[in-house]
Design a protein around this motif. Structure first.
Motif, PDB file in Angstrom:
ATOM      1  N   ARG A 103       0.404  -0.884  -2.588  1.00  0.00           N
ATOM      2  CA  ARG A 103       1.281  -1.880  -3.215  1.00  0.00           C
ATOM      3  C   ARG A 103       2.640  -1.761  -2.534  1.00  0.00           C
ATOM      4  NH1 ARG A 103       0.746  -2.569  -9.291  1.00  0.00           N
ATOM      5  NH2 ARG A 103       2.937  -2.169  -9.028  1.00  0.00           N
ATOM      6  N   GLY A 104       2.894  -2.649  -1.574  1.00  0.00           N
ATOM      7  CA  GLY A 104       4.084  -2.489  -0.754  1.00  0.00           C
ATOM      8  C   GLY A 104       5.095  -3.603  -0.795  1.00  0.00           C
ATOM      9  N   ARG A 105       4.944  -4.581  -1.719  1.00  0.00           N
ATOM     10  CA  ARG A 105       5.983  -5.615  -1.799  1.00  0.00           C
ATOM     11  C   ARG A 105       7.327  -4.936  -2.058  1.00  0.00           C
ATOM     12  NH1 ARG A 105       6.503  -9.192  -5.519  1.00  0.00           N
ATOM     13  NH2 ARG A 105       5.280  -8.096  -7.054  1.00  0.00           N
ATOM     14  N   THR A 106       8.310  -5.282  -1.235  1.00  0.00           N
ATOM     15  CA  THR A 106       9.559  -4.525  -1.212  1.00  0.00           C
ATOM     16  C   THR A 106      10.782  -5.398  -1.426  1.00  0.00           C
ATOM     17  OG1 THR A 106       8.541  -3.031   0.397  1.00  0.00           O
ATOM     18  CG2 THR A 106      10.927  -2.913   0.176  1.00  0.00           C
ATOM     19  N   PHE A 107      11.693  -4.892  -2.261  1.00  0.00           N
ATOM     20  CA  PHE A 107      13.024  -5.470  -2.395  1.00  0.00           C
ATOM     21  C   PHE A 107      13.950  -4.636  -1.520  1.00  0.00           C
ATOM     22  CE2 PHE A 107      17.240  -5.830  -4.354  1.00  0.00           C
ATOM     23  CZ  PHE A 107      17.366  -7.212  -4.372  1.00  0.00           C
ATOM     24  N   HIS A 108      14.590  -5.270  -0.543  1.00  0.00           N
ATOM     25  CA  HIS A 108      15.529  -4.564   0.324  1.00  0.00           C
ATOM     26  C   HIS A 108      16.906  -4.584  -0.333  1.00  0.00           C
ATOM     27  CE1 HIS A 108      12.954  -4.973   4.195  1.00  0.00           C
ATOM     28  NE2 HIS A 108      12.375  -4.285   3.242  1.00  0.00           N
ATOM     29  N   PHE A 109      17.297  -3.411  -0.792  1.00  0.00           N
ATOM     30  CA  PHE A 109      18.582  -3.216  -1.473  1.00  0.00           C
ATOM     31  C   PHE A 109      19.621  -3.050  -0.375  1.00  0.00           C
ATOM     32  CE2 PHE A 109      21.014   0.033  -4.272  1.00  0.00           C
ATOM     33  CZ  PHE A 109      21.897  -0.928  -4.672  1.00  0.00           C
ATOM     34  N   GLU A 117      16.416  -3.862 -12.374  1.00  0.00           N
ATOM     35  CA  GLU A 117      15.601  -4.104 -13.580  1.00  0.00           C
ATOM     36  C   GLU A 117      14.897  -5.457 -13.546  1.00  0.00           C
ATOM     37  OE1 GLU A 117      17.618  -1.383 -17.052  1.00  0.00           O
ATOM     38  OE2 GLU A 117      18.382  -3.417 -16.788  1.00  0.00           O
ATOM     39  N   ALA A 118      15.443  -6.405 -12.834  1.00  0.00           N
ATOM     40  CA  ALA A 118      14.854  -7.736 -12.781  1.00  0.00           C
ATOM     41  C   ALA A 118      13.813  -7.890 -11.675  1.00  0.00           C
ATOM     42  CB  ALA A 118      15.955  -8.776 -12.590  1.00  0.00           C
ATOM     43  N   ARG A 119      13.613  -6.850 -10.873  1.00  0.00           N
ATOM     44  CA  ARG A 119      12.743  -6.974  -9.702  1.00  0.00           C
ATOM     45  C   ARG A 119      11.268  -6.862 -10.084  1.00  0.00           C
ATOM     46  NH1 ARG A 119      15.405  -9.985  -7.445  1.00  0.00           N
ATOM     47  NH2 ARG A 119      13.589 -10.082  -6.082  1.00  0.00           N
ATOM     48  N   THR A 120      10.444  -7.655  -9.398  1.00  0.00           N
ATOM     49  CA  THR A 120       8.992  -7.613  -9.616  1.00  0.00           C
ATOM     50  C   THR A 120       8.263  -6.971  -8.439  1.00  0.00           C
ATOM     51  OG1 THR A 120       8.703  -9.824  -8.678  1.00  0.00           O
ATOM     52  CG2 THR A 120       9.060  -9.664 -11.084  1.00  0.00           C
ATOM     53  N   GLU A 121       9.010  -6.585  -7.400  1.00  0.00           N
ATOM     54  CA  GLU A 121       8.392  -5.938  -6.251  1.00  0.00           C
ATOM     55  C   GLU A 121       7.906  -4.536  -6.636  1.00  0.00           C
ATOM     56  OE1 GLU A 121      11.117  -9.081  -4.914  1.00  0.00           O
ATOM     57  OE2 GLU A 121      11.482  -7.320  -6.145  1.00  0.00           O
ATOM     58  N   HIS A 122       7.137  -3.925  -5.770  1.00  0.00           N
ATOM     59  CA  HIS A 122       6.598  -2.584  -6.015  1.00  0.00           C
ATOM     60  C   HIS A 122       7.548  -1.474  -5.580  1.00  0.00           C
ATOM     61  CE1 HIS A 122       2.917  -5.144  -5.140  1.00  0.00           C
ATOM     62  NE2 HIS A 122       2.899  -4.928  -6.442  1.00  0.00           N
ATOM     63  N   LEU A 123       8.375  -1.769  -4.574  1.00  0.00           N
ATOM     64  CA  LEU A 123       9.270  -0.772  -4.003  1.00  0.00           C
ATOM     65  C   LEU A 123      10.654  -1.367  -3.794  1.00  0.00           C
ATOM     66  CD1 LEU A 123       6.941   0.446  -1.102  1.00  0.00           C
ATOM     67  CD2 LEU A 123       7.477   1.755  -3.169  1.00  0.00           C
ATOM     68  N   ALA A 124      11.652  -0.496  -3.773  1.00  0.00           N
ATOM     69  CA  ALA A 124      12.984  -0.851  -3.306  1.00  0.00           C
ATOM     70  C   ALA A 124      13.252   0.028  -2.093  1.00  0.00           C
ATOM     71  CB  ALA A 124      14.035  -0.606  -4.377  1.00  0.00           C
ATOM     72  N   ALA A 125      13.859  -0.542  -1.076  1.00  0.00           N
ATOM     73  CA  ALA A 125      14.190   0.207   0.136  1.00  0.00           C
ATOM     74  C   ALA A 125      15.667   0.015   0.439  1.00  0.00           C
ATOM     75  CB  ALA A 125      13.348  -0.278   1.312  1.00  0.00           C
ATOM     76  N   LEU A 126      16.277   1.056   0.960  1.00  0.00           N
ATOM     77  CA  LEU A 126      17.679   0.974   1.353  1.00  0.00           C
ATOM     78  C   LEU A 126      17.930   1.880   2.539  1.00  0.00           C
ATOM     79  CD1 LEU A 126      19.324   3.737   0.383  1.00  0.00           C
ATOM     80  CD2 LEU A 126      19.123   2.659  -1.834  1.00  0.00           C
ATOM     81  N   LEU A 127      19.075   1.664   3.155  1.00  0.00           N
ATOM     82  CA  LEU A 127      19.557   2.500   4.244  1.00  0.00           C
ATOM     83  C   LEU A 127      20.884   3.108   3.811  1.00  0.00           C
ATOM     84  CD1 LEU A 127      19.008   0.086   7.280  1.00  0.00           C
ATOM     85  CD2 LEU A 127      17.504   1.929   6.518  1.00  0.00           C
TER      86      LEU A 127
END
Length: 173
Positions: free
Chosen positions: A91-97, A121-131
């Motif tokens: 499950r890799g749908r990602t929100f890029h923070f 809290e509003a995200r429906t993706e499976h992951l959040a990613a950041l740098l």
């Protein structure tokens, strides 16, 4: 101070109204570090804000902006964390923070965590990613305290810092 913060949510359609606010806060936060890479921040605002699912939260303390957080979903299968994780999660749908900025007066008050939580809290993706810049270990430790884990390092632009690539499982717990 953070209890007085009003968190307001914005989308891609709001970018014309909030663009200058984001640029002004960035200029304030990075005033002492305004190198060539940081001077391109308006380009990043336009790039991220141009995504149809762009999401942004801006914290207001009365008439003052305390900070903001924003990002957008990644194109499935093309997320920038994938080269660092093998095998990739099923499950890799990602929100890029993409950005979290808090002005000096509101740092160490919980404002950053409130902005992060309000955005995630509003995200429906499976992951959040950041740098996060590897020369800022306290910032990396803060993200780790919120559940992120470092999966690698990357330098996405020749003039950018080297960043720790970090992932967080969603939804938030």
């Amino acid at each position: 101070m953070t209890s007085a913060l009003e968190l307001r949510h914005f989308s891609h359609h709001d970018l014309p109204q909030i663009r200058q606010t984001l640029i002004d806060v960035h200029a304030d936060v990075y005033a002492a570090e305004m190198d060539e890479f940081n001077q391109r921040f308006p380009w990043f605002v336009d790039r991220w804000g141009g995504h149809p699912d762009f999401a942004c939260v801006i914290a207001h303390d009365g008439n003052e902006v305390a900070g903001f957080a924003y990002g957008a979903p990644g194109a499935e299968g093309r997320e920038w964390w994938r080269e660092h994780v093998d095998p990739a999660p099923e499950r890799g749908r990602t929100f890029h923070f993409s950005e979290l900025m808090v002005r000096e007066r509101w740092r160490k008050t919980g404002a950053a965590e409130r902005l992060h939580r309000a955005l995630m809290e509003a995200r429906t993706e499976h992951l959040a990613a950041l740098l996060v810049d590897v020369t800022h270990p306290k910032v990396q430790a803060l993200y780790e305290s919120w559940g992120y884990r470092k999966v690698g390092e990357d330098q996405p632009f020749p003039d950018s810092p080297v960043f720790a690539v970090m992932l967080l499982d969603l939804p938030l717990t």
